[in-house]
Every structure is written in structure tokens, then in C-alpha cells.
Design a protein around this motif. Structure first.
Motif, PDB file in Angstrom:
ATOM      1  N   GLY A   1      -0.485  25.416 -27.033  1.00  0.00           N
ATOM      2  CA  GLY A   1       0.021  24.078 -26.739  1.00  0.00           C
ATOM      3  C   GLY A   1      -0.942  22.969 -27.142  1.00  0.00           C
ATOM      4  O   GLY A   1      -1.024  21.937 -26.479  1.00  0.00           O
ATOM      5  N   ILE A   2      -1.639  23.168 -28.249  1.00  0.00           N
ATOM      6  CA  ILE A   2      -2.602  22.175 -28.720  1.00  0.00           C
ATOM      7  C   ILE A   2      -1.852  20.937 -29.213  1.00  0.00           C
ATOM      8  O   ILE A   2      -0.953  21.036 -30.046  1.00  0.00           O
ATOM      9  CB  ILE A   2      -3.493  22.745 -29.850  1.00  0.00           C
ATOM     10  N   ASP A   3      -2.238  19.767 -28.686  1.00  0.00           N
ATOM     11  CA  ASP A   3      -1.625  18.494 -29.069  1.00  0.00           C
ATOM     12  C   ASP A   3      -2.452  17.737 -30.093  1.00  0.00           C
ATOM     13  O   ASP A   3      -1.919  16.970 -30.890  1.00  0.00           O
ATOM     14  CB  ASP A   3      -1.463  17.592 -27.840  1.00  0.00           C
ATOM     15  N   VAL A   4      -3.762  17.915 -30.022  1.00  0.00           N
ATOM     16  CA  VAL A   4      -4.663  17.179 -30.905  1.00  0.00           C
ATOM     17  C   VAL A   4      -5.853  18.068 -31.254  1.00  0.00           C
ATOM     18  O   VAL A   4      -6.328  18.835 -30.409  1.00  0.00           O
ATOM     19  CB  VAL A   4      -5.136  15.846 -30.266  1.00  0.00           C
ATOM     20  N   VAL A   5      -6.285  17.981 -32.499  1.00  0.00           N
ATOM     21  CA  VAL A   5      -7.466  18.713 -32.946  1.00  0.00           C
ATOM     22  C   VAL A   5      -8.521  17.696 -33.372  1.00  0.00           C
ATOM     23  O   VAL A   5      -8.246  16.812 -34.192  1.00  0.00           O
ATOM     24  CB  VAL A   5      -7.153  19.664 -34.119  1.00  0.00           C
ATOM     25  N   PHE A   6      -9.694  17.813 -32.784  1.00  0.00           N
ATOM     26  CA  PHE A   6     -10.865  17.067 -33.220  1.00  0.00           C
ATOM     27  C   PHE A   6     -11.687  18.038 -34.059  1.00  0.00           C
ATOM     28  O   PHE A   6     -12.179  19.041 -33.536  1.00  0.00           O
ATOM     29  CB  PHE A   6     -11.691  16.584 -32.030  1.00  0.00           C
ATOM     30  N   ASP A   7     -11.817  17.760 -35.336  1.00  0.00           N
ATOM     31  CA  ASP A   7     -12.479  18.682 -36.248  1.00  0.00           C
ATOM     32  C   ASP A   7     -13.901  18.223 -36.551  1.00  0.00           C
ATOM     33  O   ASP A   7     -14.117  17.315 -37.340  1.00  0.00           O
ATOM     34  CB  ASP A   7     -11.668  18.812 -37.537  1.00  0.00           C
ATOM     35  N   LEU A   8     -14.849  18.876 -35.900  1.00  0.00           N
ATOM     36  CA  LEU A   8     -16.263  18.662 -36.178  1.00  0.00           C
ATOM     37  C   LEU A   8     -16.881  19.934 -36.749  1.00  0.00           C
ATOM     38  O   LEU A   8     -18.094  20.039 -36.887  1.00  0.00           O
ATOM     39  CB  LEU A   8     -17.019  18.285 -34.899  1.00  0.00           C
ATOM     40  N   ALA A   9     -16.057  20.914 -37.055  1.00  0.00           N
ATOM     41  CA  ALA A   9     -16.550  22.204 -37.535  1.00  0.00           C
ATOM     42  C   ALA A   9     -17.109  22.046 -38.944  1.00  0.00           C
ATOM     43  O   ALA A   9     -16.479  21.445 -39.808  1.00  0.00           O
ATOM     44  CB  ALA A   9     -15.431  23.238 -37.536  1.00  0.00           C
ATOM     45  N   ALA A  10     -18.290  22.582 -39.153  1.00  0.00           N
ATOM     46  CA  ALA A  10     -18.923  22.505 -40.471  1.00  0.00           C
ATOM     47  C   ALA A  10     -20.074  23.493 -40.551  1.00  0.00           C
ATOM     48  O   ALA A  10     -20.660  23.861 -39.541  1.00  0.00           O
ATOM     49  CB  ALA A  10     -19.455  21.097 -40.733  1.00  0.00           C
ATOM     50  N   ARG A  11     -20.345  23.873 -41.751  1.00  0.00           N
ATOM     51  CA  ARG A  11     -21.588  24.609 -42.012  1.00  0.00           C
ATOM     52  C   ARG A  11     -22.655  23.535 -42.189  1.00  0.00           C
ATOM     53  O   ARG A  11     -22.609  22.736 -43.119  1.00  0.00           O
ATOM     54  CB  ARG A  11     -21.447  25.444 -43.280  1.00  0.00           C
ATOM     55  N   VAL A  12     -23.577  23.480 -41.267  1.00  0.00           N
ATOM     56  CA  VAL A  12     -24.616  22.445 -41.280  1.00  0.00           C
ATOM     57  C   VAL A  12     -25.980  23.116 -41.253  1.00  0.00           C
ATOM     58  O   VAL A  12     -26.308  23.821 -40.307  1.00  0.00           O
ATOM     59  CB  VAL A  12     -24.478  21.513 -40.053  1.00  0.00           C
ATOM     60  N   TYR A  13     -26.717  22.902 -42.300  1.00  0.00           N
ATOM     61  CA  TYR A  13     -28.079  23.435 -42.350  1.00  0.00           C
ATOM     62  C   TYR A  13     -29.081  22.381 -42.751  1.00  0.00           C
ATOM     63  O   TYR A  13     -30.206  22.678 -43.071  1.00  0.00           O
ATOM     64  CB  TYR A  13     -28.156  24.631 -43.310  1.00  0.00           C
ATOM     65  N   GLY A  14     -28.676  21.140 -42.782  1.00  0.00           N
ATOM     66  CA  GLY A  14     -29.587  20.054 -43.086  1.00  0.00           C
ATOM     67  C   GLY A  14     -29.550  19.636 -44.539  1.00  0.00           C
ATOM     68  O   GLY A  14     -29.020  20.319 -45.403  1.00  0.00           O
ATOM     69  N   VAL A  15     -30.143  18.500 -44.797  1.00  0.00           N
ATOM     70  CA  VAL A  15     -30.118  17.900 -46.122  1.00  0.00           C
ATOM     71  C   VAL A  15     -30.830  18.768 -47.153  1.00  0.00           C
ATOM     72  O   VAL A  15     -30.386  18.883 -48.289  1.00  0.00           O
ATOM     73  CB  VAL A  15     -30.720  16.482 -46.069  1.00  0.00           C
ATOM     74  N   ARG A  16     -31.943  19.417 -46.769  1.00  0.00           N
ATOM     75  CA  ARG A  16     -32.654  20.281 -47.728  1.00  0.00           C
ATOM     76  C   ARG A  16     -31.734  21.335 -48.318  1.00  0.00           C
ATOM     77  O   ARG A  16     -31.726  21.562 -49.520  1.00  0.00           O
ATOM     78  CB  ARG A  16     -33.846  20.964 -47.051  1.00  0.00           C
TER      79      ARG A  16
ATOM     80  N   LEU B   1     -28.534  21.213 -48.509  1.00  0.00           N
ATOM     81  CA  LEU B   1     -27.514  20.578 -49.331  1.00  0.00           C
ATOM     82  C   LEU B   1     -28.004  20.511 -50.775  1.00  0.00           C
ATOM     83  O   LEU B   1     -27.262  20.798 -51.706  1.00  0.00           O
ATOM     84  CB  LEU B   1     -27.195  19.179 -48.810  1.00  0.00           C
ATOM     85  N   TYR B   2     -29.266  20.182 -50.961  1.00  0.00           N
ATOM     86  CA  TYR B   2     -29.820  20.107 -52.311  1.00  0.00           C
ATOM     87  C   TYR B   2     -30.118  21.484 -52.887  1.00  0.00           C
ATOM     88  O   TYR B   2     -30.006  21.694 -54.087  1.00  0.00           O
ATOM     89  CB  TYR B   2     -31.090  19.249 -52.331  1.00  0.00           C
TER      90      TYR B   2
ATOM     91  N   TYR C   1     -10.578  14.063 -37.992  1.00  0.00           N
ATOM     92  CA  TYR C   1     -11.733  14.642 -38.686  1.00  0.00           C
ATOM     93  C   TYR C   1     -12.956  13.791 -38.406  1.00  0.00           C
ATOM     94  O   TYR C   1     -12.931  12.565 -38.545  1.00  0.00           O
ATOM     95  CB  TYR C   1     -11.459  14.680 -40.188  1.00  0.00           C
ATOM     96  N   ILE C   2     -14.027  14.453 -38.004  1.00  0.00           N
ATOM     97  CA  ILE C   2     -15.285  13.781 -37.701  1.00  0.00           C
ATOM     98  C   ILE C   2     -16.383  14.511 -38.461  1.00  0.00           C
ATOM     99  O   ILE C   2     -16.508  15.730 -38.361  1.00  0.00           O
ATOM    100  CB  ILE C   2     -15.580  13.803 -36.186  1.00  0.00           C
ATOM    101  N   SER C   3     -17.168  13.772 -39.208  1.00  0.00           N
ATOM    102  CA  SER C   3     -18.214  14.392 -40.021  1.00  0.00           C
ATOM    103  C   SER C   3     -19.570  13.829 -39.641  1.00  0.00           C
ATOM    104  O   SER C   3     -19.699  12.670 -39.281  1.00  0.00           O
ATOM    105  CB  SER C   3     -17.953  14.132 -41.498  1.00  0.00           C
ATOM    106  N   SER C   4     -20.584  14.683 -39.761  1.00  0.00           N
ATOM    107  CA  SER C   4     -21.951  14.199 -39.544  1.00  0.00           C
ATOM    108  C   SER C   4     -22.685  14.276 -40.876  1.00  0.00           C
ATOM    109  O   SER C   4     -22.239  13.705 -41.860  1.00  0.00           O
ATOM    110  CB  SER C   4     -22.637  15.008 -38.447  1.00  0.00           C
ATOM    111  N   SER C   5     -23.745  15.025 -40.983  1.00  0.00           N
ATOM    112  CA  SER C   5     -24.591  14.995 -42.175  1.00  0.00           C
ATOM    113  C   SER C   5     -24.026  15.711 -43.376  1.00  0.00           C
ATOM    114  O   SER C   5     -24.369  15.394 -44.497  1.00  0.00           O
ATOM    115  CB  SER C   5     -25.965  15.593 -41.846  1.00  0.00           C
ATOM    116  N   CYS C   6     -23.207  16.729 -43.179  1.00  0.00           N
ATOM    117  CA  CYS C   6     -22.768  17.529 -44.323  1.00  0.00           C
ATOM    118  C   CYS C   6     -21.288  17.460 -44.545  1.00  0.00           C
ATOM    119  O   CYS C   6     -20.707  18.242 -45.208  1.00  0.00           O
ATOM    120  CB  CYS C   6     -23.209  18.973 -44.131  1.00  0.00           C
TER     121      CYS C   6
END
Length: 119
Positions: free
Chosen positions: A65-80, A82-83, A114-119
Motif C-alpha cells: 500500500g505504498i502511496d509515495v516513494v522518496f528515492d535516496l537510494a544510491a551507490r555512494v562512495y565519495g567523489v574520489r 566518482l573519478y 527523487y532526492i540526490s546527494s553527492s553522486c
């Protein structure tokens, strides 16, 4: 109150959203694979699904019965990282987001945020 799924809700940013929604009385399920998130970030009374967001089935969302999804799921390992490994890191995050959007649509979820942080 609506039933919200907070994907990545045990992570650094997600835990603050989870805490805020819990204080406001939302019925919550936190979905996290706990590679970076921590169980102690989740308030008492919140349901927990310990799994990768790419494994969520539309039937599961519909049955819960999910009405809303807040998506903060991500593979996050930092900026290093990413490069060091940008294709794999960004590819994983696109795959996670696309899967959740498709599952939400197939399940008839009314709102996807959808909510995003560093990656």
C-alpha cells in the motif's frame, strides 16, 4: 497518513528524512541494503526492508500500500571513486533510479520523489 517508502532511508541524508516523517506520524518503510546505511539510524516503529532497491517488485509496493516513494537510494562512495570509476558508479545509480521509477509506475504509486546527494 500515507504510507511512504524511503529508499536509502538508513543512509546519511535518508535518516534525517526518515526521522522527520516518523515524527510527523507517517507510516514508513525504509528500504536499504545497509552497505553504508546503519540500522541505528532508523526510528522505532519503522518497518525495514533490507534489500537492494533494484530488487523491489511492483507487487511488493502494491501489496504494502505504498502511496509515495522518496528515492535516496544510491551507490555512494565519495567523489574520489566518482573519478576513479565514473562509468560504473553512475551506471549503478541510473539503474537504481530507473528500476524504482518503473516499479512505482507498474505498482500505481501516486508520488515519486527523487532526492540526490553527492553522486
Amino acid at each position: 497518513m500515507p504510507h511512504a517508502l524511503v529508499a536509502g532511508g538508513a543512509g546519511f541524508v535518508g535518516c534525517y528524512l526518515t526521522e522527520l516523517l516518523a515524527k510527523e506520524g507517517w507510516y514508513l518503510t525504509v528500504l536499504d541494503n545497509f552497505t553504508r546505511g546503519q540500522f541505528d539510524h532508523i526510528p522505532d516503529g519503522v518497518l525495514v526492508a533490507n534489500m537492494d532497491a533494484r530488487d523491489v517488485a511492483p507487487k511488493t509496493l502494491r501489496d504494502a500500500g505504498i502511496d509515495v516513494v522518496f528515492d535516496l537510494a544510491a551507490r555512494v562512495y565519495g567523489v574520489r571513486d566518482l573519478y576513479n570509476d565514473p562509468g560504473d558508479l553512475l551506471g549503478d545509480n541510473l539503474e537504481i533510479t530507473c528500476h524504482l521509477v518503473r516499479a512505482d509506475k507498474a505498482a500505481g504509486v501516486k508520488r515519486y520523489i527523487y532526492i540526490s546527494s553527492s553522486c
